[in-house]
Motif scaffolding. Structure first.
Motif, mmCIF file in Angstrom:
data_model
loop_
_atom_site.group_PDB
_atom_site.id
_atom_site.type_symbol
_atom_site.label_atom_id
_atom_site.label_comp_id
_atom_site.label_asym_id
_atom_site.label_seq_id
_atom_site.Cartn_x
_atom_site.Cartn_y
_atom_site.Cartn_z
ATOM 1 N N LEU A 201 0.830 -1.204 0.000
ATOM 2 C CA LEU A 201 0.000 0.000 0.000
ATOM 3 C C LEU A 201 0.862 1.251 0.000
ATOM 4 N N ARG A 202 1.864 1.273 0.864
ATOM 5 C CA ARG A 202 2.733 2.458 0.953
ATOM 6 C C ARG A 202 3.453 2.694 -0.375
ATOM 7 N N SER A 203 3.934 1.590 -0.979
ATOM 8 C CA SER A 203 4.638 1.709 -2.260
ATOM 9 C C SER A 203 3.702 2.217 -3.358
ATOM 10 N N SER A 204 2.479 1.685 -3.385
ATOM 11 C CA SER A 204 1.513 2.114 -4.400
ATOM 12 C C SER A 204 1.154 3.582 -4.243
ATOM 13 N N TRP A 205 0.990 3.998 -2.984
ATOM 14 C CA TRP A 205 0.600 5.389 -2.726
ATOM 15 C C TRP A 205 1.693 6.361 -3.139
ATOM 16 N N HIS A 206 2.956 5.943 -3.003
ATOM 17 C CA HIS A 206 4.072 6.829 -3.348
ATOM 18 C C HIS A 206 4.593 6.573 -4.768
ATOM 19 N N ASP A 207 3.861 5.775 -5.535
ATOM 20 C CA ASP A 207 4.265 5.494 -6.910
ATOM 21 C C ASP A 207 4.258 6.791 -7.719
ATOM 22 N N PRO A 208 5.267 7.008 -8.574
ATOM 23 C CA PRO A 208 5.307 8.230 -9.396
ATOM 24 C C PRO A 208 4.064 8.408 -10.255
ATOM 25 N N ALA A 209 3.407 7.298 -10.610
ATOM 26 C CA ALA A 209 2.194 7.390 -11.421
ATOM 27 C C ALA A 209 1.037 7.960 -10.621
ATOM 28 N N ALA A 210 1.209 8.076 -9.306
ATOM 29 C CA ALA A 210 0.212 8.679 -8.414
ATOM 30 C C ALA A 210 -1.184 8.077 -8.581
ATOM 31 N N PRO A 211 -1.341 6.786 -8.327
ATOM 32 C CA PRO A 211 -2.696 6.209 -8.411
ATOM 33 C C PRO A 211 -3.571 6.739 -7.281
ATOM 34 N N ASP A 212 -4.873 6.776 -7.527
ATOM 35 C CA ASP A 212 -5.764 7.246 -6.479
ATOM 36 C C ASP A 212 -6.216 6.073 -5.611
ATOM 37 N N CYS A 213 -6.961 6.374 -4.548
ATOM 38 C CA CYS A 213 -7.382 5.336 -3.599
ATOM 39 C C CYS A 213 -8.250 4.278 -4.267
ATOM 40 N N ALA A 214 -9.088 4.702 -5.210
ATOM 41 C CA ALA A 214 -9.977 3.755 -5.881
ATOM 42 C C ALA A 214 -9.193 2.724 -6.680
ATOM 43 N N SER A 215 -8.157 3.170 -7.397
ATOM 44 C CA SER A 215 -7.367 2.242 -8.207
ATOM 45 C C SER A 215 -6.539 1.316 -7.325
ATOM 46 N N ILE A 216 -6.013 1.844 -6.212
ATOM 47 C CA ILE A 216 -5.261 1.000 -5.285
ATOM 48 C C ILE A 216 -6.195 -0.038 -4.664
ATOM 49 N N ALA A 217 -7.403 0.397 -4.310
ATOM 50 C CA ALA A 217 -8.382 -0.514 -3.716
ATOM 51 C C ALA A 217 -8.693 -1.663 -4.665
ATOM 52 N N GLN A 218 -8.858 -1.351 -5.931
ATOM 53 C CA GLN A 218 -9.178 -2.385 -6.908
ATOM 54 C C GLN A 218 -8.034 -3.376 -7.050
ATOM 55 N N SER A 219 -6.806 -2.891 -7.071
ATOM 56 C CA SER A 219 -5.662 -3.774 -7.247
ATOM 57 C C SER A 219 -5.408 -4.650 -6.024
ATOM 58 N N MET A 220 -5.821 -4.175 -4.832
ATOM 59 C CA MET A 220 -5.567 -4.921 -3.606
ATOM 60 C C MET A 220 -6.797 -5.700 -3.121
ATOM 61 N N GLY A 221 -7.893 -5.605 -3.846
ATOM 62 C CA GLY A 221 -9.089 -6.337 -3.444
ATOM 63 C C GLY A 221 -9.708 -5.793 -2.171
ATOM 64 N N ARG A 222 -9.564 -4.489 -1.964
ATOM 65 C CA ARG A 222 -10.129 -3.818 -0.791
ATOM 66 C C ARG A 222 -11.105 -2.735 -1.257
ATOM 67 N N SER A 223 -11.798 -2.133 -0.316
ATOM 68 C CA SER A 223 -12.657 -1.005 -0.657
ATOM 69 C C SER A 223 -11.853 0.300 -0.569
ATOM 70 N N ARG A 224 -12.368 1.334 -1.202
ATOM 71 C CA ARG A 224 -11.708 2.639 -1.133
ATOM 72 C C ARG A 224 -11.635 3.112 0.318
ATOM 73 N N ALA A 225 -12.719 2.874 1.086
ATOM 74 C CA ALA A 225 -12.730 3.294 2.488
ATOM 75 C C ALA A 225 -11.662 2.564 3.295
ATOM 76 N N ALA A 226 -11.429 1.278 2.975
ATOM 77 C CA ALA A 226 -10.407 0.520 3.692
ATOM 78 C C ALA A 226 -9.016 1.070 3.401
ATOM 79 N N ILE A 227 -8.788 1.472 2.145
ATOM 80 C CA ILE A 227 -7.492 2.058 1.777
ATOM 81 C C ILE A 227 -7.278 3.367 2.531
ATOM 82 N N ILE A 228 -8.321 4.196 2.563
ATOM 83 C CA ILE A 228 -8.225 5.479 3.275
ATOM 84 C C ILE A 228 -7.932 5.256 4.750
ATOM 85 N N ALA A 229 -8.647 4.312 5.363
ATOM 86 C CA ALA A 229 -8.446 4.027 6.785
ATOM 87 C C ALA A 229 -7.045 3.493 7.050
#
Length: 237
Positions: free
Chosen positions: A180-208
């Motif tokens: 999660l930390r690596s994805s969030w600091h990725d130069p491509a700057a993915p948003d919470c929704a895209s990270i959530a989809q890739s990790m099989g989590r909800s956007r709210a779970a990523i934010i939390a």
């Protein structure tokens, strides 16, 4: 023993056990958090093997749902998340006692935080935890929750609860946090929704979780940063 359990719990939550309500200023380390959680569970198992001690006669009865109807604070949300993720045998009954809420309110808040897609799946997961702890399922004998009105696909896409969350309710591992930390600091700057989809989590779970691992002080700060990323992506920055 109970006092030691309380101290370890405060450490897990990142709070100073000597000064209630104050943050414990220690370096953020996923492995350390995991070690504390493991020790906490070991301590709980040992305490259950000890003969039960009667409370002093002068001790007042613990009130029931003393916080029923009150607005959930950021600190309470963080505590709920931390306790739910501490062990796969922590149930809504345990959390209701600790937080002064009803069991239904606990599960509703876990849904709100994105751990589950709806109340029914939260109830099922809670029953599974009860059975793992050697207790009978509780929600299976309760009336089914009222169905919520269907939402359009466009409305669902802008909420904090996703409809297909394969890892909903699962504890976060150290490798999950690192990813999660690596994805969030990725130069491509993915948003919470895209990270959530890739990790099989909800956007709210990523934010939390971004708050939990120390990237931001609270969920509002994450949402602001997430919106800014969306604006930059639309501009093509």
């Amino acid at each position: 023993m109970n006092r030691e359990l309380e101290i370890v719990e405060q450490l897990i939550l990142g709070q100073d056990p000597l000064h209630r309500g104050q943050a414990l200023h220690t370096p953020k380390d996923a492995a350390l958090d995991q070690a504390r959680a493991h020790y906490y569970q070991q301590l709980k198992r040992v305490s259950k093997q000890q003969p039960a001690q009667l409370a002093p006669a002068s001790a007042p009865d613990r009130p029931g749902h003393k916080r029923a109807g009150e607005r959930w604070s950021i600190a309470e949300d963080n505590r709920l998340s931390a306790l739910w993720e501490t062990s796969s045998t922590v149930t809504s009954a345990d959390l209701a006692e600790k937080l002064g809420r009803s069991r239904a309110a606990i599960l509703a808040r876990l849904v709100k935080q994105g751990y589950f897609s709806d109340q029914s799946s939260a109830m099922q997961a809670d029953d599974q935890r009860l059975e793992q702890a050697g207790q009978p399922a509780w929600w299976a004998s309760q009336p089914p929750p009222l169905a919520t009105p269907a939402r359009s696909a466009n409305a669902a896409a802008h909420t904090d609860v996703a409809t297909d969350i394969p890892n909903a309710g699962k504890a976060w591992s150290a490798s999950d946090d690192a990813r999660l930390r690596s994805s969030w600091h990725d130069p491509a700057a993915p948003d919470c929704a895209s990270i959530a989809q890739s990790m099989g989590r909800s956007r709210a779970a990523i934010i939390a979780r971004l708050v939990r691992i120390g990237e931001y002080p609270d969920r509002d700060a994450v949402r602001v940063a997430d919106r800014e990323r969306g604006v930059r992506q639309e501009r093509g920055d």
